[in-house]
Design a protein around this motif. Structure first.
Motif, mmCIF file in Angstrom:
data_model
loop_
_atom_site.group_PDB
_atom_site.id
_atom_site.type_symbol
_atom_site.label_atom_id
_atom_site.label_comp_id
_atom_site.label_asym_id
_atom_site.label_seq_id
_atom_site.Cartn_x
_atom_site.Cartn_y
_atom_site.Cartn_z
ATOM 1 N N SER A 1 -12.274 -6.640 -7.535
ATOM 2 C CA SER A 1 -11.952 -5.452 -6.753
ATOM 3 C C SER A 1 -12.876 -5.290 -5.556
ATOM 4 N N THR A 2 -14.189 -5.542 -5.772
ATOM 5 C CA THR A 2 -15.165 -5.208 -4.742
ATOM 6 C C THR A 2 -16.193 -6.315 -4.556
ATOM 7 N N PHE A 3 -17.124 -6.081 -3.674
ATOM 8 C CA PHE A 3 -18.039 -7.112 -3.198
ATOM 9 C C PHE A 3 -18.912 -7.674 -4.316
ATOM 10 N N GLY A 4 -19.113 -8.990 -4.254
ATOM 11 C CA GLY A 4 -19.934 -9.677 -5.242
ATOM 12 C C GLY A 4 -20.054 -11.134 -4.855
ATOM 13 N N ASP A 5 -20.107 -12.003 -5.855
ATOM 14 C CA ASP A 5 -20.283 -13.429 -5.607
ATOM 15 C C ASP A 5 -19.001 -14.100 -5.105
ATOM 16 N N GLN A 6 -17.851 -13.509 -5.423
ATOM 17 C CA GLN A 6 -16.574 -14.102 -5.032
ATOM 18 C C GLN A 6 -15.912 -13.274 -3.934
ATOM 19 N N LYS A 7 -14.965 -13.902 -3.258
ATOM 20 C CA LYS A 7 -14.175 -13.161 -2.282
ATOM 21 C C LYS A 7 -13.368 -12.099 -3.018
ATOM 22 N N CYS A 8 -13.427 -10.865 -2.529
ATOM 23 C CA CYS A 8 -12.831 -9.755 -3.263
ATOM 24 C C CYS A 8 -11.664 -9.152 -2.488
ATOM 25 N N PHE A 9 -11.009 -8.186 -3.126
ATOM 26 C CA PHE A 9 -9.847 -7.562 -2.501
ATOM 27 C C PHE A 9 -10.235 -6.807 -1.230
ATOM 28 N N LEU A 10 -11.408 -6.178 -1.211
ATOM 29 C CA LEU A 10 -11.848 -5.485 -0.001
ATOM 30 C C LEU A 10 -12.017 -6.463 1.160
ATOM 31 N N ASP A 11 -12.468 -7.685 0.871
ATOM 32 C CA ASP A 11 -12.565 -8.705 1.915
ATOM 33 C C ASP A 11 -11.190 -9.003 2.509
ATOM 34 N N TYR A 12 -10.180 -9.100 1.632
ATOM 35 C CA TYR A 12 -8.818 -9.360 2.116
ATOM 36 C C TYR A 12 -8.308 -8.215 2.978
ATOM 37 N N LEU A 13 -8.652 -6.984 2.622
ATOM 38 C CA LEU A 13 -8.253 -5.852 3.453
ATOM 39 C C LEU A 13 -8.901 -5.943 4.829
ATOM 40 N N ARG B 1 0.832 -1.204 0.000
ATOM 41 C CA ARG B 1 0.000 0.000 0.000
ATOM 42 C C ARG B 1 0.870 1.260 0.000
ATOM 43 N N TYR B 2 0.249 2.351 -0.450
ATOM 44 C CA TYR B 2 0.857 3.682 -0.421
ATOM 45 C C TYR B 2 -0.239 4.655 0.012
ATOM 46 N N GLU B 3 0.131 5.893 0.273
ATOM 47 C CA GLU B 3 -0.894 6.891 0.550
ATOM 48 C C GLU B 3 -0.359 8.287 0.282
ATOM 49 N N ASP B 4 -1.302 9.228 0.032
ATOM 50 C CA ASP B 4 -0.973 10.637 -0.039
ATOM 51 C C ASP B 4 -2.046 11.398 0.732
ATOM 52 N N LYS B 5 -2.173 12.678 0.481
ATOM 53 C CA LYS B 5 -3.126 13.498 1.216
ATOM 54 C C LYS B 5 -4.565 13.067 0.988
ATOM 55 N N TYR B 6 -4.845 12.520 -0.210
ATOM 56 C CA TYR B 6 -6.230 12.283 -0.618
ATOM 57 C C TYR B 6 -6.658 10.820 -0.599
ATOM 58 N N PHE B 7 -5.727 9.909 -0.901
ATOM 59 C CA PHE B 7 -6.099 8.516 -1.144
ATOM 60 C C PHE B 7 -5.147 7.538 -0.464
ATOM 61 N N TYR B 8 -5.677 6.329 -0.235
ATOM 62 C CA TYR B 8 -4.853 5.157 0.010
ATOM 63 C C TYR B 8 -4.768 4.394 -1.303
ATOM 64 N N TYR B 9 -3.606 3.821 -1.581
ATOM 65 C CA TYR B 9 -3.393 3.070 -2.814
ATOM 66 C C TYR B 9 -2.994 1.655 -2.435
ATOM 67 N N PHE B 10 -3.664 0.674 -3.048
ATOM 68 C CA PHE B 10 -3.389 -0.728 -2.748
ATOM 69 C C PHE B 10 -3.084 -1.487 -4.032
ATOM 70 N N ARG B 11 -2.133 -2.381 -3.955
ATOM 71 C CA ARG B 11 -1.808 -3.229 -5.101
ATOM 72 C C ARG B 11 -2.711 -4.452 -5.088
ATOM 73 N N LYS B 12 -3.630 -4.514 -6.046
ATOM 74 C CA LYS B 12 -4.523 -5.679 -6.168
ATOM 75 C C LYS B 12 -3.859 -6.744 -7.024
ATOM 76 N N PRO B 13 -3.769 -7.972 -6.543
ATOM 77 C CA PRO B 13 -3.206 -9.048 -7.366
ATOM 78 C C PRO B 13 -4.132 -9.449 -8.508
ATOM 79 N N CYS B 14 -3.595 -10.150 -9.459
ATOM 80 C CA CYS B 14 -4.378 -10.687 -10.568
ATOM 81 C C CYS B 14 -5.315 -11.786 -10.074
ATOM 82 N N GLY B 15 -6.498 -11.861 -10.679
ATOM 83 C CA GLY B 15 -7.408 -12.968 -10.413
ATOM 84 C C GLY B 15 -8.377 -12.745 -9.269
ATOM 85 N N ILE B 16 -8.428 -11.528 -8.708
ATOM 86 C CA ILE B 16 -9.303 -11.233 -7.578
ATOM 87 C C ILE B 16 -10.222 -10.068 -7.946
#
Length: 214
Positions: free
Chosen positions: A22-34, A5-20
């Motif tokens: 981004s967000t909530f749905g039928d599969q386990k997502c990157f937000l779940d991992y966070l 992860r990285y961050e600046d004044k406005y945002f947090y930045y996360f490196r999402k791996p391939c195959g996951i």
């Protein structure tokens, strides 16, 4: 999963791996991992995000990447920053930058791809690049969106016969880069939808940055 992860004044930045996703749905997502991470810094970020955003708000997430695309997701630190980002996005004032490895030698130093794109009528996993009237049975022409993909050659590896491209988009559709590059016969390495003989490799498409006025 190790999360970068990285961050600046406005945002947090996360490196999402391939195959996951981004967000909530039928599969386990990157937000779940966070949320499930045992990293104390990430837990502190999630607690801070929950003060401003709900799960329905995706905890401040402002962009999504295709499941097979890797690298940066952005999470706004406050509702104001998310609002300004979405406002800029609605006005097409955001530029997104990617790196892509494509099969074969990319002869042009630069190229603008501007074919319209829309959703496939019968396949929810596929977009259609509109090239000619033979495709009218696959699409609803009223839903075509004019988008552009700007491409610049960075490097060609003659041994692997792979070109590395710098890609910029300011108006976009789902799968735009993948579909546009395949439409000019330079599919991304690891492409599984827009190529007749899909590769077993991960998709070589990396989100690396965004530019807009806050």
């Amino acid at each position: 999963m190790k999360i970068t992860r990285y961050e600046d004044k406005y945002f947090y930045y996360f490196r999402k791996p391939c195959g996951i996703p981004s967000t909530f749905g039928d599969q386990k997502c990157f937000l779940d991992y966070l949320i499930e991470s045992d990293d104390q810094d990430i837990q502190a970020i999630i607690l801070a995000q929950k003060e401003f955003f709900s799960q329905q708000d995706e905890y401040g997430l402002v962009n999504r990447l295709d499941n097979d695309t890797t690298w940066l997701l952005y999470m706004a630190k406050t509702p104001l920053f998310k609002y300004k980002y979405k406002q800029a996005q609605a006005g097409w004032k955001i530029k997104k930058y990617y790196i892509a490895d494509v099969y074969w030698k990319f002869e042009n130093k630069t190229q603008k791809i501007s074919y319209p794109i829309t959703h496939h009528k019968y396949s929810k996993d596929r977009m259609v690049v509109f090239l000619d009237t033979k495709q009218t049975g696959k699409i609803d022409q009223k839903k075509l969106k004019d988008v552009e993909t700007d491409v610049k050659l960075l490097y060609y590896d003659p041994e692997k016969n792979i070109s590395t491209l710098w890609v910029q988009i300011s108006k976009w559709m789902r799968h735009q880069i993948r579909a546009h590059l395949s439409s000019i016969w330079f599919p991304i390495v690891g492409e599984k939808i827009y190529i007749k003989k899909p590769s077993t490799e991960n998709l070589h498409l990396y989100s690396i940055g965004v530019e807009f006025d806050m």
